[in-house]
Design an enzyme around this catalytic site. Structure first.
Site, PDB file in Angstrom:
ATOM      1  N   GLU A   1     -14.325   1.500  -0.840  1.00 41.71           N
ATOM      2  CA  GLU A   1     -14.440   1.524   0.624  1.00 41.71           C
ATOM      3  C   GLU A   1     -15.584   2.424   1.068  1.00 41.71           C
ATOM      4  O   GLU A   1     -15.652   3.604   0.672  1.00 41.71           O
ATOM      5  CB  GLU A   1     -13.111   1.993   1.249  1.00 41.71           C
TER       6      GLU A   1
ATOM      7  N   GLU B   1      -4.434   5.250  -3.151  1.00 44.31           N
ATOM      8  CA  GLU B   1      -5.743   5.858  -2.928  1.00 44.31           C
ATOM      9  C   GLU B   1      -5.953   7.043  -3.853  1.00 44.31           C
ATOM     10  O   GLU B   1      -5.032   7.839  -4.060  1.00 44.31           O
ATOM     11  CB  GLU B   1      -5.848   6.342  -1.474  1.00 44.31           C
TER      12      GLU B   1
ATOM     13  N   ASP C   1       0.855  -1.193   0.000  1.00 39.48           N
ATOM     14  CA  ASP C   1       0.000   0.000   0.000  1.00 39.48           C
ATOM     15  C   ASP C   1       0.890   1.242   0.000  1.00 39.48           C
ATOM     16  O   ASP C   1       1.731   1.397   0.903  1.00 39.48           O
ATOM     17  CB  ASP C   1      -0.857  -0.032   1.266  1.00 39.48           C
TER      18      ASP C   1
HETATM   19  O1  KIV Z   1      -4.809   0.128   4.530  1.00 37.25           O
HETATM   20  C1  KIV Z   1      -5.733  -0.692   4.447  1.00 37.25           C
HETATM   21  O2  KIV Z   1      -5.861  -1.621   5.251  1.00 37.25           O
HETATM   22  C2  KIV Z   1      -6.673  -0.538   3.362  1.00 37.25           C
HETATM   23  C3  KIV Z   1      -7.831  -1.483   3.288  1.00 37.25           C
HETATM   24  C4  KIV Z   1      -8.799  -1.240   4.358  1.00 37.25           C
HETATM   25  C5  KIV Z   1      -8.456  -1.507   1.944  1.00 37.25           C
HETATM   26  O3  KIV Z   1      -6.506   0.321   2.541  1.00 37.25           O
END
Ligand code: KIV
Length: 282
Positions: free
Chosen positions: A182, A115, A83
């Site tokens: 989300e 994001e 992420d």
């Molecule tokens: O950081 C995270 O855990 C997320 C998920 C909730 C999709 O972005």
């Protein structure tokens, strides 16, 4: 054992539902893998559920690389997605490409998630062109918590719902292999899921997305500071952990731990020599 790839995930659309869970370290990566998940997201939720921050804004690239590499050592089969944390891609396309690449070259992740929609289409195109699969993420995007004024559901009125559909289509056109939706209403998630040819992964987005994602600590009931209504706890490990460690504390205090079998003894001859040596030397 064949590792699941981003194209494998795209190909699951319409075949069966996709399971995704977050993980943040070696044991959680192992557990998620053994439980049979398709995708492990090393989410920047790390900041809240592991590092104890109020939100995800303080998480750094170094934090993410460190934890993603640990997850990769534990998980063999699932696709691992790193992420991209706050300000690791927003400032420029070049920075986005460089940091996305670091996930693949340094951690074993084979895709990244970021994001946001319209403002980042160029960033996504460039990352995909550099060889890194990208998962999009729209709706409640926690890195925008300051702008949203809190962790608030999105797409609840007609205008913002239509904008989310447009944004999802734009993310697909930019090259995303899947998209996280989300905290958006079921109707919006359903519309997006039907219009896209890539899979949607929902969290608080109803039952009609192509897959679901939940945070590891939420599933296991390990985190109780903030529990969104879309969370389902499948276990209550926080309470169980406190009870287990409490019992250990009690047994240390009353001397019942360690017990025979938790420690070893010297053999009799060695013990005799040990005592002799001590008499001579100490
Ligand atoms: O950081 C995270 O855990 C997320 C998920 C909730 C999709 O972005």
């Amino acid at each position: 054992m064949k590792k699941i790839t981003a194209p494998d995930i795209s190909a699951l659309k319409g075949q069966r539902k996709i399971s995704m869970v977050t993980a943040y370290d070696y044991p959680s990566g192992q557990i998620a893998d053994e439980a049979g998940v398709d995708i492990i997201l090393v989410g920047d939720s790390l900041g809240m559920v592991v590092l104890g921050y109020e939100d995800t804004l303080s998480v750094t690239m170094e934090d993410m690389l460190h934890h993603t590499a640990a997850v990769s050592r534990g998980a063999r089969r699932p696709l691992i997605i790193g992420d991209m944390p706050f300000m690791s891609y927003q400032p420029s396309v070049a920075m986005a490409v460089e940091n996305a690449g670091r996930f693949l070259s340094r951690t074993g992740a084979r895709a990244v998630k970021l994001e946001g929609g319209f403002p980042f289409l160029e960033h996504i195109r460039a990352i995909v062109d550099s060889g890194v699969p990208v998962q999009g993420h729209i709706g409640l995007t926690p890195q925008h918590v300051a702008r949203f004024g809190g962790f608030k559901a999105q797409g609840k009125n007609a205008r913002s719902a239509a904008a989310l559909v447009e944004e999802a289509l734009a993310l697909e056109a930019a090259g995303c292999f899947s998209i996280v939706l989300e905290a958006v209403p079921d109707e919006v998630a359903t519309e997006i899921t039907e219009r896209l040819s890539i899979p949607t992964i929902g969290i608080g987005a109803g039952p009609n997305t192509d897959g679901q994602v939940l945070v590891y600590h939420d599933i296991l009931g390990l985190f109780d500071r903030f529990v969104p209504m879309f969370v389902k706890k499948y276990a209550l490990l926080r309470g169980d952990s406190i009870a287990a460690i409490g019992q250990y504390v009690e047994e240390v205090k009353n001397g019942s731990f360690p017990a025979q079998g938790n420690y070893s003894h010297m053999d009799a001859d060695e013990f005799k020599q040990f005592k002799t040596l001590l008499r001579e030397r100490v």
